[in-house]
Design an enzyme around this catalytic site. Structure first.
Site, short mmCIF file in Angstrom:
data_model
loop_
_atom_site.label_atom_id
_atom_site.label_comp_id
_atom_site.label_asym_id
_atom_site.label_seq_id
_atom_site.Cartn_x
_atom_site.Cartn_y
_atom_site.Cartn_z
N GLY A 86 0.76 -1.24 0.00
CA GLY A 86 0.00 0.00 0.00
C GLY A 86 0.79 1.29 0.00
N LYS A 92 9.55 9.08 -7.86
CA LYS A 92 9.81 7.63 -7.82
C LYS A 92 11.22 7.42 -8.33
CE LYS A 92 8.41 3.28 -7.39
NZ LYS A 92 7.83 2.71 -6.16
#
Length: 250
Positions: A14, A37
């Site tokens: 998650g 990212k």
């Protein structure tokens, strides 16, 4: 805080949805947000990666968007260092992550760095990790954990690794709280903060990443504590879900 590092105790628990919830709450307060990212693995060139998914859930699609920056994308679903090596591509180093985050922090109010897997997953062939990037930045780390059996060991190891490196653990968030928690999940809730050495700061319901973005944004505040911009209350949550002790025998 202008930079937050989000790590997990494992993969597929998650992190991306928690990152999206953080971004949604910050955007609701008018902050400019970007999701960084460092290394996306296992996703094709035309597919959405984790950062794109977080931005889609957190933005309104009408110009009120969350920024997305991906430093590298490797085709195979492996640890970043391994995926880069197998693809014959240059890896991402902790210094690359720190440099990118610092630059983004001059353009955005909040930079959310979402790692790959756990804290010590290797980014490069020299053993560089997300923890090294956090240390270079002096940034706090938010730990996303599963609630199921086995999580306490993983959370404690992650907390100890952070403290050993002099890093601040912002807190721990349950990334996939089930609709019908079992005994292990209900018992673990009461121990997560102790294992992490940091407060429990939220619980995101399992399946939240499949919500319509508008509904996701409307509910995000119910999942995260005030320290993260929401109104979730750890004491109320624990009193509702923690399993009572078994009666003594004899």
């Amino acid at each position: 805080m202008s930079i937050i590092v989000i790590t997990g105790t494992n993969t597929d628990i998650g992190k991306t949805v928690v990152t999206a919830a953080l971004a949604a709450l910050a955007r609701a307060k008018g902050r400019r947000v970007v999701v960084l990212k460092p290394a996306q693995t296992g996703v094709g060139p035309d597919e959405d990666g984790d950062a794109q998914t977080a931005a889609r859930l957190a933005g309104d699609g009408l110009g009120d968007e969350v920024g997305v920056v991906e430093l590298a994308r490797f085709p195979e679903p492996l640890a970043p260092a391994t995926a880069a090596h197998r693809a014959g591509m240059a890896p991402v180093t902790p210094q690359d992550v720190a440099d990118a985050a610092r630059k983004l922090a001059t353009e955005y109010d909040l930079v959310l760095i979402e790692g790959a897997g756990g804290l010590l997953v290797r980014l490069d062939g020299n053993g560089g990790t997300l923890a090294d990037a956090a240390r270079l930045l002096g940034a706090p780390v938010l730990v996303v954990a599963a609630p199921a059996l086995g999580t306490l060991n993983c959370v404690q190891l992650t907390g100890e690794a952070l403290r050993a490196r002099g890093l601040e653990t912002l807190g721990v968030v349950i990334g996939c709280w089930p609709d019908a928690p079992g005994l292990a999940e209900r018992c673990n809730v009461g121990e997560l903060a102790e294992m992490a050495g940091a407060p429990l700061l939220g619980a995101v319901p399992e399946g939240s990443g499949a919500l319509d973005p508008a509904l996701f944004r409307a509910r995000a505040g119910q999942w995260l504590a005030p320290e993260l911009g929401g109104e979730w209350d750890a004491t109320a949550f624990e009193s509702r879900v923690v399993a009572p002790a078994a009666p003594s025998v004899g």
